[in-house]
Design a protein around this motif. Structure first.
Motif, mmCIF file in Angstrom:
data_model
loop_
_atom_site.group_PDB
_atom_site.id
_atom_site.type_symbol
_atom_site.label_atom_id
_atom_site.label_comp_id
_atom_site.label_asym_id
_atom_site.label_seq_id
_atom_site.Cartn_x
_atom_site.Cartn_y
_atom_site.Cartn_z
ATOM 1 N N MET A 104 0.744 -1.596 -0.159
ATOM 2 C CA MET A 104 -0.246 -0.403 0.043
ATOM 3 C C MET A 104 0.640 1.518 0.309
ATOM 4 S SD MET A 104 -3.118 1.288 2.764
ATOM 5 C CE MET A 104 -4.373 -0.063 2.013
ATOM 6 N N ARG A 105 0.487 2.340 -0.337
ATOM 7 C CA ARG A 105 1.527 3.559 -1.253
ATOM 8 C C ARG A 105 0.904 4.379 0.151
ATOM 9 N NH1 ARG A 105 -0.211 6.016 -6.629
ATOM 10 N NH2 ARG A 105 -1.650 3.928 -6.602
ATOM 11 N N ASP A 106 2.076 4.959 0.941
ATOM 12 C CA ASP A 106 1.989 5.961 1.849
ATOM 13 C C ASP A 106 1.104 6.917 1.473
ATOM 14 O OD1 ASP A 106 3.973 4.590 3.011
ATOM 15 O OD2 ASP A 106 5.618 6.176 2.491
ATOM 16 N N GLU A 107 0.719 7.728 0.610
ATOM 17 C CA GLU A 107 -0.871 8.872 0.381
ATOM 18 C C GLU A 107 -1.681 7.956 0.621
ATOM 19 O OE1 GLU A 107 0.732 7.303 -3.836
ATOM 20 O OE2 GLU A 107 1.577 8.106 -1.666
ATOM 21 N N HIS A 108 -2.081 5.692 0.347
ATOM 22 C CA HIS A 108 -2.985 5.192 0.600
ATOM 23 C C HIS A 108 -3.148 4.815 1.684
ATOM 24 C CE1 HIS A 108 -2.898 3.755 -3.605
ATOM 25 N NE2 HIS A 108 -3.302 4.778 -3.901
ATOM 26 N N ARG A 109 -2.121 5.103 3.291
ATOM 27 C CA ARG A 109 -2.115 4.471 4.377
ATOM 28 C C ARG A 109 -3.219 5.538 5.212
ATOM 29 N NH1 ARG A 109 1.756 0.423 6.282
ATOM 30 N NH2 ARG A 109 2.598 -0.769 4.613
ATOM 31 N N LEU B 243 -14.215 3.691 0.358
ATOM 32 C CA LEU B 243 -12.594 4.610 0.393
ATOM 33 C C LEU B 243 -12.049 3.435 0.262
ATOM 34 C CD1 LEU B 243 -9.987 6.191 0.041
ATOM 35 C CD2 LEU B 243 -10.114 6.546 2.159
ATOM 36 N N VAL B 244 -12.329 2.479 0.423
ATOM 37 C CA VAL B 244 -10.766 1.752 1.292
ATOM 38 C C VAL B 244 -11.192 0.610 -0.772
ATOM 39 C CG1 VAL B 244 -10.008 -1.395 2.108
ATOM 40 C CG2 VAL B 244 -11.106 1.202 3.373
ATOM 41 N N GLN B 245 -12.229 -0.036 -0.655
ATOM 42 C CA GLN B 245 -12.531 -0.605 -1.992
ATOM 43 C C GLN B 245 -11.647 0.437 -3.038
ATOM 44 O OE1 GLN B 245 -16.377 -0.297 -2.102
ATOM 45 N NE2 GLN B 245 -16.971 -2.582 -2.328
ATOM 46 N N ARG B 246 -12.121 1.901 -3.214
ATOM 47 C CA ARG B 246 -11.250 2.322 -4.816
ATOM 48 C C ARG B 246 -10.066 2.604 -4.708
ATOM 49 N NH1 ARG B 246 -15.042 8.165 -3.893
ATOM 50 N NH2 ARG B 246 -16.918 7.016 -4.226
ATOM 51 N N LEU B 247 -9.492 2.267 -2.939
ATOM 52 C CA LEU B 247 -8.310 2.169 -2.650
ATOM 53 C C LEU B 247 -7.569 0.977 -3.563
ATOM 54 C CD1 LEU B 247 -7.345 3.557 0.707
ATOM 55 C CD2 LEU B 247 -6.381 4.608 -1.843
ATOM 56 N N GLY B 248 -8.178 -0.153 -2.914
ATOM 57 C CA GLY B 248 -7.998 -1.974 -3.820
ATOM 58 C C GLY B 248 -8.349 -1.385 -4.917
ATOM 59 N N GLN B 249 -8.153 -0.772 -5.858
ATOM 60 C CA GLN B 249 -8.730 -0.541 -7.809
ATOM 61 C C GLN B 249 -7.404 0.127 -7.693
ATOM 62 O OE1 GLN B 249 -12.316 1.194 -8.584
ATOM 63 N NE2 GLN B 249 -13.572 -0.908 -7.907
ATOM 64 N N ARG B 250 -6.431 0.414 -7.265
ATOM 65 C CA ARG B 250 -5.483 1.319 -7.248
ATOM 66 C C ARG B 250 -4.799 0.986 -7.300
ATOM 67 N NH1 ARG B 250 -6.807 7.512 -5.009
ATOM 68 N NH2 ARG B 250 -9.095 8.215 -5.822
ATOM 69 N N ASP B 251 -4.224 0.274 -6.791
ATOM 70 C CA ASP B 251 -3.330 -0.795 -6.128
ATOM 71 C C ASP B 251 -3.250 -2.189 -7.458
ATOM 72 O OD1 ASP B 251 -2.271 0.826 -4.084
ATOM 73 O OD2 ASP B 251 -3.036 -0.422 -2.327
#
Length: 67
Positions: A1-6, A59-67
């Motif tokens: 996970m990227r720092d900005e996602h954290r 938000l978690v779903q969106r972050l998962g799609q970006r990784d």
């Protein structure tokens, strides 16, 4: 996970924790014989938790799609 996602994840999970503490408070109130719990207060706490969890989930779903 990227720092900005954290950072984003921490920011959205904090309100979930606060809402969960509100539900926990309601449990204490119900178990306190000197308190006067109300259904409205319990429902408000549950509604807040549900709303915060839904927001965090999105938000978690969106972050998962970006990784």
């Amino acid at each position: 996970m990227r720092d900005e996602h954290r950072v984003a994840l921490a920011a959205v999970l904090h309100p979930v924790r606060q809402a969960a503490e509100g539900v926990s408070d309601q449990i204490w109130i119900v178990n306190d014989p000197t308190a006067t719990p109300t259904a409205d207060e319990a429902l408000r706490a549950l509604d807040m938790l549900q709303a915060e969890v839904a927001r965090a989930r999105t938000l978690v779903q969106r972050l998962g799609q970006r990784d």
